[in-house]
Design a protein around this motif. Structure first.
Motif, PDB file in Angstrom:
ATOM      1  N   GLN A  76      25.552  30.005  19.162  1.00  0.00           N
ATOM      2  CA  GLN A  76      25.942  28.640  18.821  1.00  0.00           C
ATOM      3  C   GLN A  76      26.401  27.866  20.052  1.00  0.00           C
ATOM      4  OE1 GLN A  76      25.281  27.429  15.786  1.00  0.00           O
ATOM      5  NE2 GLN A  76      25.744  25.465  16.774  1.00  0.00           N
ATOM      6  N   ARG A  77      27.088  28.528  20.975  1.00  0.00           N
ATOM      7  CA  ARG A  77      27.497  27.858  22.204  1.00  0.00           C
ATOM      8  C   ARG A  77      26.278  27.463  23.032  1.00  0.00           C
ATOM      9  NH1 ARG A  77      31.944  31.636  22.607  1.00  0.00           N
ATOM     10  NH2 ARG A  77      30.862  32.832  24.221  1.00  0.00           N
ATOM     11  N   GLU A  78      25.275  28.351  23.053  1.00  0.00           N
ATOM     12  CA  GLU A  78      24.062  28.032  23.806  1.00  0.00           C
ATOM     13  C   GLU A  78      23.305  26.878  23.163  1.00  0.00           C
ATOM     14  OE1 GLU A  78      21.271  27.990  26.742  1.00  0.00           O
ATOM     15  OE2 GLU A  78      23.261  28.898  26.656  1.00  0.00           O
ATOM     16  N   ILE A  79      23.264  26.844  21.845  1.00  0.00           N
ATOM     17  CA  ILE A  79      22.602  25.740  21.147  1.00  0.00           C
ATOM     18  C   ILE A  79      23.300  24.423  21.476  1.00  0.00           C
ATOM     19  CG2 ILE A  79      22.194  24.743  18.863  1.00  0.00           C
ATOM     20  CD1 ILE A  79      21.689  27.612  17.869  1.00  0.00           C
ATOM     21  N   ALA A  80      24.623  24.429  21.461  1.00  0.00           N
ATOM     22  CA  ALA A  80      25.366  23.216  21.794  1.00  0.00           C
ATOM     23  C   ALA A  80      25.095  22.796  23.235  1.00  0.00           C
ATOM     24  CB  ALA A  80      26.866  23.442  21.581  1.00  0.00           C
ATOM     25  N   ARG A  81      24.986  23.760  24.140  1.00  0.00           N
ATOM     26  CA  ARG A  81      24.698  23.464  25.540  1.00  0.00           C
ATOM     27  C   ARG A  81      23.320  22.811  25.677  1.00  0.00           C
ATOM     28  NH1 ARG A  81      25.936  27.314  30.163  1.00  0.00           N
ATOM     29  NH2 ARG A  81      26.033  28.880  28.544  1.00  0.00           N
ATOM     30  N   LEU A  82      22.331  23.365  24.978  1.00  0.00           N
ATOM     31  CA  LEU A  82      20.981  22.808  25.025  1.00  0.00           C
ATOM     32  C   LEU A  82      20.936  21.394  24.436  1.00  0.00           C
ATOM     33  CD1 LEU A  82      18.924  25.957  24.012  1.00  0.00           C
ATOM     34  CD2 LEU A  82      18.980  24.878  26.261  1.00  0.00           C
ATOM     35  N   GLU A  83      21.652  21.195  23.364  1.00  0.00           N
ATOM     36  CA  GLU A  83      21.679  19.862  22.740  1.00  0.00           C
ATOM     37  C   GLU A  83      22.256  18.827  23.686  1.00  0.00           C
ATOM     38  OE1 GLU A  83      23.866  20.496  19.165  1.00  0.00           O
ATOM     39  OE2 GLU A  83      22.111  21.148  18.009  1.00  0.00           O
ATOM     40  N   ARG A  84      23.320  19.192  24.406  1.00  0.00           N
ATOM     41  CA  ARG A  84      23.918  18.247  25.348  1.00  0.00           C
ATOM     42  C   ARG A  84      22.951  17.912  26.476  1.00  0.00           C
ATOM     43  NH1 ARG A  84      28.402  21.739  24.712  1.00  0.00           N
ATOM     44  NH2 ARG A  84      28.113  22.612  26.789  1.00  0.00           N
ATOM     45  N   ALA A  85      22.202  18.926  26.926  1.00  0.00           N
ATOM     46  CA  ALA A  85      21.251  18.678  28.011  1.00  0.00           C
ATOM     47  C   ALA A  85      20.064  17.857  27.540  1.00  0.00           C
ATOM     48  CB  ALA A  85      20.778  20.015  28.595  1.00  0.00           C
ATOM     49  N   HIS A  86      19.543  18.161  26.362  1.00  0.00           N
ATOM     50  CA  HIS A  86      18.316  17.517  25.881  1.00  0.00           C
ATOM     51  C   HIS A  86      18.520  16.066  25.457  1.00  0.00           C
ATOM     52  CE1 HIS A  86      16.348  21.676  24.905  1.00  0.00           C
ATOM     53  NE2 HIS A  86      16.308  21.373  26.182  1.00  0.00           N
ATOM     54  N   ARG A  87      19.721  15.716  25.070  1.00  0.00           N
ATOM     55  CA  ARG A  87      19.904  14.339  24.593  1.00  0.00           C
ATOM     56  C   ARG A  87      19.789  13.315  25.725  1.00  0.00           C
ATOM     57  NH1 ARG A  87      25.477  12.436  24.801  1.00  0.00           N
ATOM     58  NH2 ARG A  87      26.838  13.986  25.763  1.00  0.00           N
ATOM     59  N   ARG A  88      19.817  13.782  26.958  1.00  0.00           N
ATOM     60  CA  ARG A  88      19.676  12.881  28.104  1.00  0.00           C
ATOM     61  C   ARG A  88      18.239  12.796  28.616  1.00  0.00           C
ATOM     62  NH1 ARG A  88      24.838  15.174  28.702  1.00  0.00           N
ATOM     63  NH2 ARG A  88      26.470  13.603  28.984  1.00  0.00           N
ATOM     64  N   ILE A  89      17.360  13.625  28.067  1.00  0.00           N
ATOM     65  CA  ILE A  89      15.967  13.639  28.528  1.00  0.00           C
ATOM     66  C   ILE A  89      15.148  12.745  27.616  1.00  0.00           C
ATOM     67  CG2 ILE A  89      13.947  15.078  28.995  1.00  0.00           C
ATOM     68  CD1 ILE A  89      15.833  17.412  29.471  1.00  0.00           C
TER      69      ILE A  89
END
Length: 469
Positions: A76-89
């Motif tokens: 779940q922490r990794e999913i949250a990390r990916l979501e934060r990164a992807h929302r800027r792309i």
């Protein structure tokens, strides 16, 4: 952090994905992913794989380990990390098409290529999964997709539907563009030597040429038939023989090995890797300089720090990539990440306003060096307007324990990379640590950046920010 081997009694998904021979289809997977126009544009705009290929691969492998091999909390922490990164792309490509990394269809394709790679690995080795095994594998795989928030309707309903989905996407959506050609024919031929190569480093040019030739031939041979029919890439007899030999040979070898050798090791937690304690070569001595050393230093900063995408130009995506690389290593609340991104975006606006002479939205090395020197010489407070606020935000983000100081490991997270030797960073840290207490305060950190940009001679401690000049 402990390391464990994958047990043979684990799930079919983990067994299949955890085998070392999955590496034979890894480049094929990247090609299929990158051929999606949205992925290709996002990669070209935001990815650091050209300048830092090994770091990018390491991040991808770490992320995959957390998604598929860690427990629910780490996943779940990794999913949250990916979501934060992807929302800027997000943005618009050269053809005027809008793209975003949050597009469910794009996310579904990226994930499905991983499932397809696992089944292709078995098929190419002459040991395809039975229909019942495919159903089990796909069900386990979809659990991860659900955790990632990918809508079920964007995914094929059953394992039996996946081949038609892949063929349709290849024929109707994918494009054989510049990013794909770079992955296939250029990337490995110009990649820097991996840091772990050790004594084999002098032989890297030869090893690189051989590895690139083999990997290109293998990848092209292994691509789906629909790919060859649409894009006309030849599957030569030599490449087909290479594929048959490697896949079937690896299957015969790997299935006879004990689990500890057959499967890759994966972390059982989401902790940071400890810094290497192996002795490193002593840093080179500084060369005596009599002239203004700032231009050479600024050029080094541009190429080693700013130009994250490795294309010789810097724009807002490069600064975002810098922030992303820092945030990737840390467990940060979204508010702290946002503050760091905002600080660097403000710095970028200052850079672009004063340096982008041709108005193309990017800054090249000559523009950066010239404008930075002019700004510093003209205005004593020039660095206060953009750089120093960004540096303070960077310091506070890297200061993960809130102590008000950076230790050596925190410093290496900020500046480590394939272009800077660890011994250089260790030496830089010692020079910036003026009182020798093993830590750097915020004011020392900001002063070091100011010295790096403003000192005409190489005697100031701050000029060693990235190692000895």
């Amino acid at each position: 952090m402990t390391r464990t081997s994958l047990p043979a009694t684990d799930s079919l998904l983990r067994q299949t994905l955890g085998e070392w021979r999955i590496g034979l289809v890894a480049w094929r997977l990247l090609v299929l992913q990158t051929a999606h126009p949205a992925v290709a544009t996002g990669t070209a705009r935001y990815s650091t794989y050209r300048a830092h290929p090994w770091r990018r691969i390491e991040h991808t492998m770490d992320s995959g380990s957390r998604l598929f091999f860690a427990g629910p909390e780490e996943r779940q922490r990794e999913i949250a990390r990916l979501e934060r990164a992807h929302r800027r792309i997000r943005g618009t490509d050269d053809s005027g098409r809008q793209y975003t990394a949050e597009d469910p269809e794009v996310r579904a394709w990226v994930m499905l290529t991983l499932y397809e790679a696992m089944t292709a690995m078995r098929e190419l080795s002459g040991d395809p999964l039975a229909p019942a095994e495919l159903d089990v594998l796909y069900a386990e795989f979809k659990e991860v997709c659900v955790a990632l928030g990918i809508p079920d309707k964007t995914l094929p309903a059953t394992a039996a539907d996946v081949p038609a989905y892949v063929e349709r996407t290849v024929r109707e959506v994918l494009e054989f563009g510049d990013q794909v050609r770079y992955l296939l024919f250029e990337m490995l031929r110009e990649a820097p030597a991996p840091r772990r190569l050790g004594r084999l480093r002098p032989a890297w040019p030869l090893l690189r040429a051989v590895a690139a030739s083999v990997l290109t031939s293998l990848t092209v041979a292994d691509l789906p038939r629909a790919w060859h029919e649409r894009f006309g890439t030849p599957r030569t007899r030599t490449a087909a023989a290479l594929s048959w030999t490697l896949h079937r040979g690896m299957r015969q070898v790997m299935t006879r090995l004990p689990d500890r050798l057959r499967y890759r090791s994966h972390s059982d937690g989401d902790q940071q890797r400890p810094a290497s304690r192996r002795p490193t070569a002593a840093p080179r001595l500084p060369r005596p300089r009599t002239a203004d050393s700032r231009p050479a230093r600024l050029e080094a900063f541009f190429r080693q720090v700013l130009d994250q995408t490795g294309d010789g130009r810097v724009d807002s995506a490069d600064l975002q990539a810098m922030v992303h690389n820092v945030c990737w290593q840390l467990e940060l609340p979204v508010e702290r990440e946002d503050r760091l991104y905002a600080a660097f975006e403000s710095w970028w606006e200052q850079l672009c306003e004063g340096m982008d002479a041709d108005g193309d939205g990017a800054v090249d090395c000559a523009e950066f060096v010239s404008a930075m020197l002019n700004g510093i010489d003209r205005d004593p407070d020039y660095l206060d307007q953009g750089l120093k606020p960004a540096v303070r935000a960077l310091f506070r983000t890297a200061d993960t324990d809130g102590s008000g100081h950076l230790c050596a490991d925190e410093y290496r997270i900020l500046f480590g990379g394939p272009r800077v030797h660890p011994a250089e960073l260790n030496d830089a840290f010692r020079q910036l640590d003026g009182d020798g207490d093993g830590r750097i305060s915020e004011e020392e950190f900001v002063a070091a950046f100011a010295d790096f940009f403003t000192a005409r001679a190489d005697t100031a401690a701050g000029v060693a920010l990235l190692g000895r000049p």
